[in-house]
Motif scaffolding. Structure first.
Motif: not given
Length: 202
Positions: A27-29, A114-119, A124-125, A130-135
């Motif tokens: 995990g992130i910690r 990382l998605t949780v951290a990006a909130t 990071l968000a 970027l890649w999600r918009d492409d998908l």
């Protein structure tokens, strides 16, 4: 893939691959320079020589993971472009991508962390968006080619579908490894099969 990731030195890549494993397992910690050095089999202090602070390490790792996902999505785009209008082939290609990700559980788990951290991290968000918009764009094109609604509503449908597909992947991590592939394959097929071409008007 960003120029920064393409130009990674072998040592930086080694460190970031080790960081991906640490993040997925602890995990992130648990993502510390010491843990990364240990996972990479390097002398203590090696990773901090390349990424001075923990924030720098997390930022570089976010870029690394996002670029790996983005490269896969870019490759999917090329395959979809080669079969315009072939819905069954498009479904198979999307399913193949998700199976590929399933073979990389550390990448999936790291992406979740990382998605949780990006909130809490706008930079990071932005990189993950970027890649999600492409998908989402590619899925929207599959919908349009299948004769489904386009425009803003089609975009919303693509967003919803991608969210559902991502949920399938993340849910698979909770299953025994022997069940993951079947679960993902069947779920992706169910989600996408219903998006086949509309029947002609009678």
């Amino acid at each position: 893939m960003s120029p920064a990731s393409r130009e990674l030195s072998p040592r930086r890549r080694q460190i970031l691959e080790a960081a991906t494993t640490v993040l997925s397992q602890q995990g992130i910690r648990g993502l510390t320079h010491r843990a990364v050095d240990r996972e990479a089999g390097l002398a203590e202090g090696s990773s901090s020589a390349y990424f001075r602070t923990r924030d720098a390490l997390v930022s570089a790792l976010g870029e690394f993971v996002a670029d790996r996902l983005g490269a896969d999505v870019e490759a999917l785009g090329g395959r979809l472009a080669s079969c315009p209008g072939d819905h069954e082939r498009a479904v198979a290609e999307v399913s193949r991508l998700f199976s590929r990700w399933l073979d990389q559980p550390d990448l999936l788990a790291a992406r979740l962390e990382l998605t949780v951290a990006a909130t809490r991290d706008p930079g990071l968000a932005e990189r993950f968006t970027l890649w999600r918009d492409d998908l989402v764009r590619m899925v929207r094109e599959v919908l349009d080619a299948a004769g489904k609604q386009g425009g803003d509503e089609g975009g919303a449908s693509a967003e919803t579908l991608v969210a559902a597909l991502e949920g399938v992947l993340l849910a698979s991590l909770m299953l025994p490894s022997r069940r993951r592939r079947t679960f993902v394959a069947e779920s992706v097929e169910r989600l996408l099969t219903g998006l086949g071409p509309n029947p002609p008007d009678s």
